[in-house]
Design a protein around this motif. Structure first.
Motif, PDB file in Angstrom:
ATOM      1  N   UNK A 204      -6.257  -1.765   3.528  1.00 10.74           N
ATOM      2  CA  UNK A 204      -7.307  -0.914   4.083  1.00 10.74           C
ATOM      3  C   UNK A 204      -8.567  -1.748   4.247  1.00 10.74           C
ATOM      4  N   UNK A 205      -9.226  -1.601   5.387  1.00 11.85           N
ATOM      5  CA  UNK A 205     -10.479  -2.322   5.612  1.00 11.85           C
ATOM      6  C   UNK A 205     -11.535  -1.356   6.146  1.00 11.85           C
ATOM      7  N   UNK A 215      -9.992   8.591  -2.202  1.00 15.74           N
ATOM      8  CA  UNK A 215      -9.432   9.709  -2.957  1.00 15.74           C
ATOM      9  C   UNK A 215      -8.016   9.955  -2.453  1.00 15.74           C
ATOM     10  N   UNK A 216      -7.001   9.841  -3.317  1.00 14.27           N
ATOM     11  CA  UNK A 216      -5.609  10.039  -2.854  1.00 14.27           C
ATOM     12  C   UNK A 216      -5.361  11.431  -2.295  1.00 14.27           C
ATOM     13  N   UNK A 230      -8.331  -0.462  -5.622  1.00 16.42           N
ATOM     14  CA  UNK A 230      -9.711  -0.244  -6.030  1.00 16.42           C
ATOM     15  C   UNK A 230     -10.109   1.190  -5.684  1.00 16.42           C
ATOM     16  N   UNK A 231     -10.982   1.812  -6.476  1.00 14.10           N
ATOM     17  CA  UNK A 231     -11.355   3.211  -6.209  1.00 14.10           C
ATOM     18  C   UNK A 231     -12.291   3.373  -5.029  1.00 14.10           C
ATOM     19  N   UNK A 232     -12.959   2.316  -4.616  1.00  8.75           N
ATOM     20  CA  UNK A 232     -13.843   2.391  -3.454  1.00  8.75           C
ATOM     21  C   UNK A 232     -13.934   1.011  -2.819  1.00  8.75           C
ATOM     22  N   UNK A 241     -15.010  -5.207   1.229  1.00  6.12           N
ATOM     23  CA  UNK A 241     -14.682  -4.209   2.255  1.00  6.12           C
ATOM     24  C   UNK A 241     -13.182  -3.996   2.438  1.00  6.12           C
ATOM     25  N   UNK A 242     -12.354  -4.626   1.597  1.00  3.98           N
ATOM     26  CA  UNK A 242     -10.899  -4.554   1.765  1.00  3.98           C
ATOM     27  C   UNK A 242     -10.223  -4.236   0.436  1.00  3.98           C
ATOM     28  N   UNK A 243      -9.172  -3.433   0.495  1.00  3.13           N
ATOM     29  CA  UNK A 243      -8.350  -3.158  -0.686  1.00  3.13           C
ATOM     30  C   UNK A 243      -6.928  -2.888  -0.204  1.00  3.13           C
ATOM     31  N   UNK A 244      -6.054  -2.529  -1.143  1.00  2.00           N
ATOM     32  CA  UNK A 244      -4.650  -2.281  -0.814  1.00  2.00           C
ATOM     33  C   UNK A 244      -4.246  -0.915  -1.364  1.00  2.00           C
ATOM     34  N   UNK A 245      -3.467  -0.201  -0.569  1.00  2.00           N
ATOM     35  CA  UNK A 245      -2.914   1.098  -0.944  1.00  2.00           C
ATOM     36  C   UNK A 245      -1.408   0.946  -1.101  1.00  2.00           C
ATOM     37  N   UNK A 246      -0.863   1.450  -2.221  1.00  4.38           N
ATOM     38  CA  UNK A 246       0.577   1.385  -2.484  1.00  4.38           C
ATOM     39  C   UNK A 246       1.159   2.788  -2.351  1.00  4.38           C
TER      40      UNK A 246
END
Length: 279
Positions: A204-205, A215-216, A230-232, A241-246
């Motif tokens: 996610x970016x 928020x899931x 990461x939560x935000x 500005x980037x994280x990963x969703x599983x």
């Protein structure tokens, strides 16, 4: 008397030839010294793939057969590292080798047997205190943990999961329906399967200049579980500005769990024409 001495010498020679050095794998590199021109056998009892640096090409011969590695150095080798990866569950074992010149009169190096640390733990006796076994880890948790470690942790620390395998990603994944109200861009990174569950890692970016809370409950689709790294995430252009969703799905991959993309409809196309519109 001579026969007894010969028998004793033969027994001693046989014992030396069959001596095996036991090394315990506890996630720390194992030192396996070599001598130039002298083959050393490493019993691993796993179906492994061997990875070695290009600097060893032409200097080290590695033969892999029946759970044993046969290492033969043709010249001196500076300290180098070999990676042994289990072809079935991905377990990684690291060997630190160095090859020095052979010397006359020194007995050959022993063969090496590598065992996992828990295999050398003493068995419980009848008098030993017993403890109830830990509850099994839920498959969705094991999948998510493996995916996160594969993307963020050093390769040597990734915990193997028996039965887990990587699966190819579909090229037609449209992820914009996951959280359409948030200014995010999406990209599927990798996917793995364990029994009837799949986990897909999605990058996610943030495309906005503001911090976003993840928020899931905002996710749209049919998922067994969803976990954000990461939560935000921070504003566009920042290092945050980037994280990963599983995303874990059951009985199929991610594509079948996404909401369909609905094309915008121009309602005016379905309105009846007035007489003035007719030619």
């Amino acid at each position: 008397m001579k026969q007894l001495l010969w028998s004793a010498l033969l027994l001693l020679t046989t014992s030396l030839a069959n001596a095996v050095e036991i090394l315990r794998w506890e996630r720390l590199p194992l030192a396996v010294p070599l001598r130039v021109g002298e083959e050393r056998v490493v019993f691993i009892e796993r179906n492994v793939r061997v990875g070695m640096p290009s600097s060893l090409q032409g200097k080290l011969r590695v033969q892999n057969a029946g759970g044993a590695l046969y290492l033969l150095a043709s010249e001196t080798i500076a300290p180098s590292r070999l990676q042994l990866q289990d072809a079935d569950d991905g377990t990684l074992i690291l060997l630190d080798i160095v090859a020095e010149p052979s010397e006359i009169g020194i007995p050959p190096l022993e063969a090496v047997r590598i065992v996992e640390a828990e295999r050398l733990s003493p068995h419980l006796t009848d008098d030993s205190p017993t403890t109830s076994p830990a509850p099994p880890t839920p498959l969705s948790v094991a999948l998510t943990r493996y995916a996160a470690q594969s993307l963020y942790a050093p390769l040597r620390t990734v915990e193997p999961v028996p039965g887990l395998r990587a699966v190819p990603l579909r090229n037609d994944l449209v992820l914009d329906t996951l959280m359409p109200e948030l200014p995010l861009s999406y990209r599927a990174l990798a996917s793995w399967r364990l029994e009837d569950l799949w986990v897909t890692a999605v990058r996610l970016r943030n495309t906005s200049p503001h911090w976003l809370t993840l928020d899931p409950r905002r996710l749209q689709g049919d998922f067994v579980s969803a976990t954000f790294q990461h939560p935000d995430i921070g504003p566009k252009g920042e290092s945050t500005d980037t994280t990963v969703l599983y995303l874990v799905t059951r009985d199929h991959g991610l594509a079948e769990s996404l909401l369909p993309v609905i094309s915008p409809v121009d309602a005016a196309l379905n309105l009846p024409r007035s007489n003035g519109d007719e030619e």
